[in-house]
Scaffold this motif. Structure first.
Motif, mmCIF file in Angstrom:
data_model
loop_
_atom_site.group_PDB
_atom_site.id
_atom_site.type_symbol
_atom_site.label_atom_id
_atom_site.label_comp_id
_atom_site.label_asym_id
_atom_site.label_seq_id
_atom_site.Cartn_x
_atom_site.Cartn_y
_atom_site.Cartn_z
ATOM 1 N N ASP A 178 97.933 91.402 128.442
ATOM 2 C CA ASP A 178 99.583 91.455 128.312
ATOM 3 C C ASP A 178 100.498 90.513 128.882
ATOM 4 O O ASP A 178 100.306 90.325 130.101
ATOM 5 C CB ASP A 178 99.684 93.118 128.932
ATOM 6 C CG ASP A 178 101.147 93.633 128.591
ATOM 7 O OD1 ASP A 178 102.046 92.828 128.182
ATOM 8 O OD2 ASP A 178 101.174 94.851 128.972
ATOM 9 N N VAL A 179 101.026 89.941 128.192
ATOM 10 C CA VAL A 179 102.036 88.824 128.698
ATOM 11 C C VAL A 179 102.990 89.196 129.887
ATOM 12 O O VAL A 179 103.026 88.434 130.934
ATOM 13 C CB VAL A 179 102.692 88.161 127.754
ATOM 14 C CG1 VAL A 179 103.741 87.183 127.982
ATOM 15 C CG2 VAL A 179 102.026 87.621 126.454
ATOM 16 N N GLY A 192 94.763 90.046 135.311
ATOM 17 C CA GLY A 192 93.915 89.813 134.558
ATOM 18 C C GLY A 192 93.724 90.686 133.270
ATOM 19 O O GLY A 192 94.847 91.039 132.790
ATOM 20 N N PRO A 193 92.741 90.603 132.278
ATOM 21 C CA PRO A 193 92.874 91.083 130.973
ATOM 22 C C PRO A 193 93.062 92.889 130.950
ATOM 23 O O PRO A 193 92.421 93.329 131.822
ATOM 24 C CB PRO A 193 91.493 90.440 130.330
ATOM 25 C CG PRO A 193 90.604 90.202 131.528
ATOM 26 C CD PRO A 193 91.493 89.535 132.463
ATOM 27 N N THR A 240 105.256 79.300 134.750
ATOM 28 C CA THR A 240 105.932 80.372 134.630
ATOM 29 C C THR A 240 105.339 81.920 135.033
ATOM 30 O O THR A 240 105.736 82.585 135.863
ATOM 31 C CB THR A 240 106.674 80.678 133.227
ATOM 32 O OG1 THR A 240 107.302 79.460 132.629
ATOM 33 C CG2 THR A 240 107.320 81.936 133.036
ATOM 34 N N ALA A 241 103.881 81.696 134.600
ATOM 35 C CA ALA A 241 103.051 82.899 135.161
ATOM 36 C C ALA A 241 101.531 82.415 134.971
ATOM 37 O O ALA A 241 101.445 81.388 134.181
ATOM 38 C CB ALA A 241 103.407 84.062 134.013
ATOM 39 N N SER A 242 100.856 83.127 135.784
ATOM 40 C CA SER A 242 99.483 82.848 135.767
ATOM 41 C C SER A 242 98.569 84.044 135.322
ATOM 42 O O SER A 242 99.174 85.421 135.727
ATOM 43 C CB SER A 242 98.857 82.617 137.214
ATOM 44 O OG SER A 242 99.535 81.251 137.525
ATOM 45 N N HIS A 299 101.081 89.950 123.626
ATOM 46 C CA HIS A 299 99.838 89.778 124.035
ATOM 47 C C HIS A 299 99.178 88.506 123.709
ATOM 48 O O HIS A 299 99.711 87.906 122.858
ATOM 49 C CB HIS A 299 98.913 90.997 123.660
ATOM 50 C CG HIS A 299 99.484 92.383 124.269
ATOM 51 N ND1 HIS A 299 100.606 92.870 123.419
ATOM 52 C CD2 HIS A 299 99.117 93.086 125.152
ATOM 53 C CE1 HIS A 299 100.593 94.048 124.051
ATOM 54 N NE2 HIS A 299 99.519 94.139 124.924
ATOM 55 N N PHE A 300 98.443 88.059 124.199
ATOM 56 C CA PHE A 300 97.578 86.877 123.799
ATOM 57 C C PHE A 300 96.014 87.079 123.842
ATOM 58 O O PHE A 300 95.347 87.986 124.917
ATOM 59 C CB PHE A 300 97.748 85.639 124.439
ATOM 60 C CG PHE A 300 97.753 85.617 125.892
ATOM 61 C CD1 PHE A 300 96.455 84.901 126.108
ATOM 62 C CD2 PHE A 300 98.416 85.892 126.847
ATOM 63 C CE1 PHE A 300 96.282 84.850 127.646
ATOM 64 C CE2 PHE A 300 98.139 85.631 128.145
ATOM 65 C CZ PHE A 300 96.917 85.285 128.468
#
Length: 507
Positions: free
Chosen positions: A193-194, A200-201, A153-155, A180-181
């Motif tokens: 941030d999802v 990147g972070p 779904t996302a990278s 977030h994760f």
């Protein structure tokens, strides 16, 4: 003395579902069995061979982990063959007279076996947009994957700024709101941030510097902001892999465990994120209240940190350790309790769970710690059940039952507390289930054939007797011997039989 098992109330768990012998073999053979059982189509009507191609990867198909989805409808398991399998449990799980046979509804491929995963905290089977999982694999971005219709779904790339190499997280954790994760790498924790796909972070925080801090310096850098917290401990400079992360959902405090046997405690990552305390398992002062603290319980790196329901206590488990530590976070300088008898002296990661509710009916317990061992036995502790002062804080399991013939790699309690799932497996080189050449010195070929038949029959008998064995109760011993010896009668010798699979138990 710790309370004995209440056999008049407690009943051993009942096996209600399992994967059978599909994965109790080599990886290639397990794929053949799985495809035949699924008739060539996975539950979402995708062609099996389009997802699972032929492989020559050696070894047994070990189940590394298993966990319940948030809605309690599905089990998600990571296996040695680089796949994530999603099992949807049947609605009549607890009412059926015979155990259900579990087959994967979907199979999600990954380039290599994931270092770690984190299931979306609001997973709902009826809403495909929520059936997602974060995965961390070697030399790859962090991926968000959909489990029902396997695709990325996302990278979220995590790249070292100078070497331009991918950093591989050893721990992933969704925040409470799931917007977030967090990802833990070597001496760093990264905040993502999802919604920012392919980015990147948004923040990267360092837990320790390469150079040792100035001995005259008393300042500890704030984790999430530019302010400082005064401390005199040298442990504030912690350089090690962040192996596990946990959030207290009441006040959002963060605990980060490391392979250097330290737990870093931070205030809410949504606000100031200040480093508030450090638990150092290497410091003997934390064990000073235990006069007979055995050296052999020292572990080799933290694999699990878990907040209790009220957030006042922390469960800490290590690899190569036969105990589980518990700390009262109001007095983190000392161990509050030591849960003994875990039987996990191995580098293989064996998961530990904390659950606020366990069991049903008269046997229901609150606030328990559950863990599997290398002997295939699941043990349950009641850390808040009370123990006498002369026990010095050591606590033996209240209950235990045989769950597998190989190490129990994970235990997962259903969100409602009445069902338990276990995964098992171990890497082995020998397998009696495959035909091998016999160098027997028997006088005739007939004797050799008879010996082979006896061997195959013995393996078949072990499989047939499994259902009755796992449901039998392990009675508590009246002697003072180590309770782990109670499992000796059900353990197998080194005959090479693989016990890889997922089983579900009604408590």
């Amino acid at each position: 003395m710790a309370e004995a098992i209440h056999t008049e109330i407690w009943k051993p768990p009942r096996l209600v579902a399992g994967t059978g012998d599909i994965y109790q073999t080599g990886i290639s053979k397990s794929h053949e069995r799985e495809e035949n059982a699924l008739n060539g189509k996975i539950g979402n009507q995708l062609e099996y061979r389009k997802i699972v191609s032929k492989t020559n990867k050696p070894g047994s198909n070990v189940f590394r982990s298993v966990e319940w989805a948030a809605d309690g409808t599905s089990l998600v398991a990571v296996t040695e063959d680089n796949f994530i399998r999603t099992f949807i449990v049947p609605p009549d799980l607890l009412t059926s007279s015979t155990p259900h046979f579990l087959l994967p509804y979907s199979i999600t491929p990954t380039p290599t076996t994931p270092f770690t995963t984190s299931l979306y905290p609001f997973f709902t089977l009826s809403d495909p947009s929520t059936t997602q999982i974060l995965t961390s694999t070697h030399s790859q971005p962090i991926h968000l994957r959909n489990l029902l219709y396997p695709h990325i779904t996302a990278s979220y790339p995590l790249i070292h700024p100078t070497t331009e190499k991918y950093l591989t997280p050893h721990s992933l954790l969704w925040t409470t709101t799931a917007t977030h994760f967090l990802a833990g790498t070597d001496s760093q924790i990264h905040l993502f941030d999802v919604s920012r796909y392919n980015s990147g972070p948004i923040e990267t925080f360092t837990t320790g510097k390469k150079r040792k801090p100035n001995k005259n310096s008393r300042g500890i850098s704030n984790f999430f902001s530019s302010t400082t917290l005064q401390s005199t401990t040298n442990d504030s400079n912690t350089r090690s892999i962040i192996s596990t992360l946990s959030l207290d959902h009441q006040n959002n405090n963060l605990a980060a465990g490391t392979f250097s046997r330290r737990v870093l405690l931070y205030s809410s990552p949504y606000q100031d994120g200040v480093l508030t305390n450090i638990i150092n398992l290497n410091d003997t002062k934390t064990h000073r209240q235990f006069r007979n603290f055995p050296r052999e319980i020292r572990g080799n790196g933290i694999t699990d940190v878990l907040f209790t329901e009220n957030g006042n206590h922390l469960v800490v488990a290590e690899r190569r350790s036969n105990v589980v530590f518990m700390y009262d976070l109001r007095y983190p300088g000392e161990v509050w309790s030591v849960l003994v008898g875990r039987n996990a002296d191995t580098n293989q990661r064996l998961g530990v769970s904390y659950c606020a509710s366990y069991g049903a009916g008269d046997g229901k317990m609150n606030n328990v710690v559950v863990a599997g061992g290398t002997d295939g036995i699941v043990r349950i502790w009641k850390p808040f059940g009370g123990y006498k002062e002369e026990e010095e804080g050591y606590l033996k399991p209240e209950e235990r039952f045989v769950a597998a013939r190989d190490p129990v790699t994970a235990v997962a309690v259903h969100p409602y507390g009445e069902v338990l799932a276990t995964s098992s497996g171990q890497r082995k080189n020998v397998n009696l289930q495959e035909d091998t050449d016999t160098d027997s010195d028997s006088d005739s070929e007939e004797e050799e054939e008879e010996e082979e038949e006896e061997k195959k029959e013995a393996v078949a008998e072990l499989k047939r007797s499994w259902a009755s064995d796992v449901e039998s109760e392990l009675n508590a011993s009246d002697s003072d011997e180590d309770i782990d010896n109670a499992g000796g009668a059900v353990k197998l010798s080194d005959d090479g039989v693989w016990d890889n699979g997922v089983r579900v138990w009604a408590l």
